[in-house]
Design a protein around this motif. Structure first.
Motif, PDB file in Angstrom:
ATOM      1  N   CYS A 290      -5.963 -57.745 -78.998  1.00 35.62           N
ATOM      2  CA  CYS A 290      -5.653 -59.078 -79.263  1.00 35.62           C
ATOM      3  C   CYS A 290      -5.910 -59.807 -80.513  1.00 35.62           C
ATOM      4  O   CYS A 290      -5.410 -60.617 -81.084  1.00 35.62           O
ATOM      5  CB  CYS A 290      -6.296 -60.094 -78.137  1.00 35.62           C
ATOM      6  SG  CYS A 290      -5.395 -59.703 -76.482  1.00 35.62           S
ATOM      7  N   THR A 291      -6.873 -58.910 -81.288  1.00 30.28           N
ATOM      8  CA  THR A 291      -7.671 -59.503 -82.602  1.00 30.28           C
ATOM      9  C   THR A 291      -6.837 -58.975 -83.800  1.00 30.28           C
ATOM     10  O   THR A 291      -6.926 -59.482 -84.883  1.00 30.28           O
ATOM     11  CB  THR A 291      -9.102 -59.317 -82.723  1.00 30.28           C
ATOM     12  OG1 THR A 291      -9.150 -57.958 -82.795  1.00 30.28           O
ATOM     13  CG2 THR A 291      -9.800 -59.840 -81.528  1.00 30.28           C
ATOM     14  N   LEU A 292      -5.749 -57.999 -83.400  1.00 30.58           N
ATOM     15  CA  LEU A 292      -5.221 -57.494 -84.236  1.00 30.58           C
ATOM     16  C   LEU A 292      -3.792 -58.060 -84.686  1.00 30.58           C
ATOM     17  O   LEU A 292      -2.993 -58.226 -83.818  1.00 30.58           O
ATOM     18  CB  LEU A 292      -4.814 -55.865 -84.364  1.00 30.58           C
ATOM     19  CG  LEU A 292      -6.029 -55.164 -83.969  1.00 30.58           C
ATOM     20  CD1 LEU A 292      -5.861 -53.828 -83.450  1.00 30.58           C
ATOM     21  CD2 LEU A 292      -7.106 -55.087 -85.065  1.00 30.58           C
ATOM     22  N   ALA A 293      -3.692 -58.602 -85.851  1.00 29.47           N
ATOM     23  CA  ALA A 293      -2.271 -59.143 -86.324  1.00 29.47           C
ATOM     24  C   ALA A 293      -1.144 -58.169 -86.469  1.00 29.47           C
ATOM     25  O   ALA A 293      -1.259 -57.048 -86.624  1.00 29.47           O
ATOM     26  CB  ALA A 293      -2.336 -59.783 -87.789  1.00 29.47           C
ATOM     27  N   GLY A 294      -0.111 -58.557 -85.889  1.00 30.67           N
ATOM     28  CA  GLY A 294       1.294 -57.785 -86.063  1.00 30.67           C
ATOM     29  C   GLY A 294       1.155 -56.707 -84.784  1.00 30.67           C
ATOM     30  O   GLY A 294       2.157 -55.775 -84.872  1.00 30.67           O
ATOM     31  N   ASP A 306     -14.760 -68.955 -78.321  1.00 31.80           N
ATOM     32  CA  ASP A 306     -16.410 -68.510 -78.215  1.00 31.80           C
ATOM     33  C   ASP A 306     -16.490 -67.104 -77.750  1.00 31.80           C
ATOM     34  O   ASP A 306     -17.372 -66.561 -77.524  1.00 31.80           O
ATOM     35  CB  ASP A 306     -16.811 -69.218 -76.701  1.00 31.80           C
ATOM     36  CG  ASP A 306     -15.906 -68.909 -75.504  1.00 31.80           C
ATOM     37  OD1 ASP A 306     -14.873 -68.178 -75.788  1.00 31.80           O
ATOM     38  OD2 ASP A 306     -16.279 -69.373 -74.535  1.00 31.80           O
ATOM     39  N   GLY A 307     -15.161 -66.484 -78.118  1.00 29.65           N
ATOM     40  CA  GLY A 307     -15.318 -64.853 -78.041  1.00 29.65           C
ATOM     41  C   GLY A 307     -15.296 -64.187 -76.854  1.00 29.65           C
ATOM     42  O   GLY A 307     -15.390 -63.104 -76.466  1.00 29.65           O
ATOM     43  N   ARG A 324     -17.442 -59.987 -83.260  1.00 34.15           N
ATOM     44  CA  ARG A 324     -16.791 -59.869 -84.582  1.00 34.15           C
ATOM     45  C   ARG A 324     -17.339 -60.245 -85.749  1.00 34.15           C
ATOM     46  O   ARG A 324     -18.247 -61.085 -85.905  1.00 34.15           O
ATOM     47  CB  ARG A 324     -15.287 -60.781 -84.527  1.00 34.15           C
ATOM     48  CG  ARG A 324     -14.568 -60.359 -83.142  1.00 34.15           C
ATOM     49  CD  ARG A 324     -13.415 -61.450 -83.125  1.00 34.15           C
ATOM     50  NE  ARG A 324     -12.269 -61.261 -84.118  1.00 34.15           N
ATOM     51  CZ  ARG A 324     -11.359 -61.988 -84.147  1.00 34.15           C
ATOM     52  NH1 ARG A 324     -11.377 -63.289 -83.455  1.00 34.15           N
ATOM     53  NH2 ARG A 324     -10.361 -61.760 -85.230  1.00 34.15           N
ATOM     54  N   ASP A 325     -17.280 -59.406 -87.038  1.00 40.34           N
ATOM     55  CA  ASP A 325     -17.869 -59.905 -88.306  1.00 40.34           C
ATOM     56  C   ASP A 325     -17.215 -60.707 -89.043  1.00 40.34           C
ATOM     57  O   ASP A 325     -16.251 -61.349 -88.594  1.00 40.34           O
ATOM     58  CB  ASP A 325     -18.195 -58.248 -89.144  1.00 40.34           C
ATOM     59  CG  ASP A 325     -16.758 -57.768 -89.430  1.00 40.34           C
ATOM     60  OD1 ASP A 325     -15.590 -58.586 -89.178  1.00 40.34           O
ATOM     61  OD2 ASP A 325     -16.642 -56.783 -89.610  1.00 40.34           O
ATOM     62  N   GLY A 326     -17.609 -61.177 -90.318  1.00 42.18           N
ATOM     63  CA  GLY A 326     -17.026 -62.103 -90.921  1.00 42.18           C
ATOM     64  C   GLY A 326     -15.448 -62.000 -91.312  1.00 42.18           C
ATOM     65  O   GLY A 326     -14.795 -62.967 -91.547  1.00 42.18           O
ATOM     66  N   ALA A 327     -15.054 -60.723 -91.249  1.00 37.15           N
ATOM     67  CA  ALA A 327     -13.534 -60.366 -91.538  1.00 37.15           C
ATOM     68  C   ALA A 327     -12.708 -60.172 -90.398  1.00 37.15           C
ATOM     69  O   ALA A 327     -11.740 -60.034 -90.451  1.00 37.15           O
ATOM     70  CB  ALA A 327     -13.608 -59.052 -92.286  1.00 37.15           C
ATOM     71  N   GLY A 328     -13.415 -60.623 -89.317  1.00 41.37           N
ATOM     72  CA  GLY A 328     -12.745 -60.445 -87.841  1.00 41.37           C
ATOM     73  C   GLY A 328     -12.724 -59.072 -87.205  1.00 41.37           C
ATOM     74  O   GLY A 328     -11.985 -59.173 -86.050  1.00 41.37           O
TER      75      GLY A 328
END
Length: 354
Positions: A290-294, A306-307, A324-328
């Motif tokens: 779900c966190t991955l674009a495309g 809230d994760g 998740r880290d700062g870059a997501g």
């Protein structure tokens, strides 16, 4: 074996299985597997002559032994006993059965209770990672009573929080084993992902369905199942899993927009039967996708601030806490499960193999 084999029959999460100590089973793999088939009553669709529940979710085995590594308290080998085939496989882990490992390890004396809550570090032998389970042990004894509730299980029970780290590429060697966030197989966009469980994630709409169908409706759709299986067989080599015709991975997950305020809605095949809910590690892999674009999941999902990703399934939702880290990028994940001891005694295998 005629005198019976010590066995704990437990519910772990939304699955049920037999928990054994390794020392009570044959050391030889072939002999062990043949014995487990006789214990479960396989191959037989009804498993009428064994303790299996005539369903992949109720035909599972956990084998426990003292830890083989210093950063864990107990070794846990998961075995899936096929219902209608003479097949036992360790090709995957199981996060639901994992929920019962901590209590079982304490019950069997492999781990000592250390207070009101006992952390149990579990070496998941199938994948090589370590999970930490927090087990309620008031007065130095395991309790299964509590106020935690998970969808797919009636009532409330003691909570079993499970924390996972470093599970990316658990079986495939990389989070995205093909090197891409999305691949196209048989004209279907697929995310081939492994964050604890190898999964192929696809839009339900690409199969001409809504993704809200019941388990029974999906299992009765022979054309759908055949198409999903064709994609699975092609995805296996792309995920470094080789020929998966006789393997229980990858899992096949159809995603659609959430219906009840969750992050995404799912229907999972494990791999040939439709799951009544969703496996723990499959839920983690879906939440990660779900966190991955495309990706099919990324285009549909509603990302929670809230994760806490509620992964909807046929009987409710599994809540996955994603770090998740700062870059997501996903760096860790956790999930709440419950477990309960159902039976402790001796199991008697069928006298002959089928």
């Amino acid at each position: 074996m005629e005198d019976g084999i010590p066995c704990l029959w437990m519910r772990g999460g939304t699955s049920k299985g037999a928990y054994f100590l390794a020392r009570d089973l044959p050391a030889d793999r072939a002999s062990r597997d043949e014995l487990l088939l006789r214990i479960m009553g396989s191959p037989d669709p009804g498993q009428i002559d064994g303790i299996g529940g005539a369903d992949p979710l109720k035909s599972k085995v956990a084998v426990l032994s003292p830890s083989s590594r210093p950063d864990a308290d107990v070794d846990y080998l998961f075995l899936q006993v096929f219902v209608d085939k003479p097949l036992v496989t360790d090709a995957q882990g199981c996060g639901n059965i994992l929920a019962g490992v901590g209590p079982a390890a304490i019950e069997r004396g492999l781990v000592a209770a250390t207070g009101e809550v006992t952390p149990v570090r579990i070496h998941m032998v199938n994948t090589g990672e370590v999970a930490i389970a927090q087990i309620a042990t008031p007065g130095g004894r395991v309790t299964y009573r509590g106020n935690a509730r998970i969808d797919g299980v009636p009532g409330t029970h003691a909570p079993v929080p499970l924390i996972f780290q470093n599970i990316a590429g658990s079986m495939c060697g990389a989070l995205l084993p093909s090197g891409k966030a999305a691949d196209r197989i048989d004209d279907v966009d697929c995310t081939l992902i492994d964050n604890g469980m190898p999964c192929v994630i696809m839009r339900a709409s690409d199969f001409g369905i809504a993704g809200t169908e019941t388990r029974e409706e999906l299992e009765a759709n022979e054309a759908l199942r055949a198409r999903i299986e064709a994609i699975r067989l092609r995805a296996g080599p792309m995920m470094n899993l080789g020929d998966v015709a006789e393997k229980s991975v990858p899992k096949m997950t159809l995603v659609s927009p959430p219906l009840a305020g969750g992050a995404i809605n799912t229907r999972s095949f494990i791999p040939h039967r439709c799951h009544a809910s969703i496996g723990v590690f499959a839920a983690v892999s879906v939440a990660t996708a779900c966190t991955l674009a495309g990706t099919p999941a990324g285009e549909i999902a509603r990302i929670p601030a809230d994760g806490r990703f509620r992964i909807e399934h046929p009987t409710g939702a599994a809540e996955v806490l994603v770090q998740r880290d700062g870059a997501g990028a996903v760096t860790g994940a956790g999930i709440l499960r419950t477990a309960r001891k159902l039976m402790d005694g001796l199991v008697f295998p069928a006298p002959t193999a089928r």
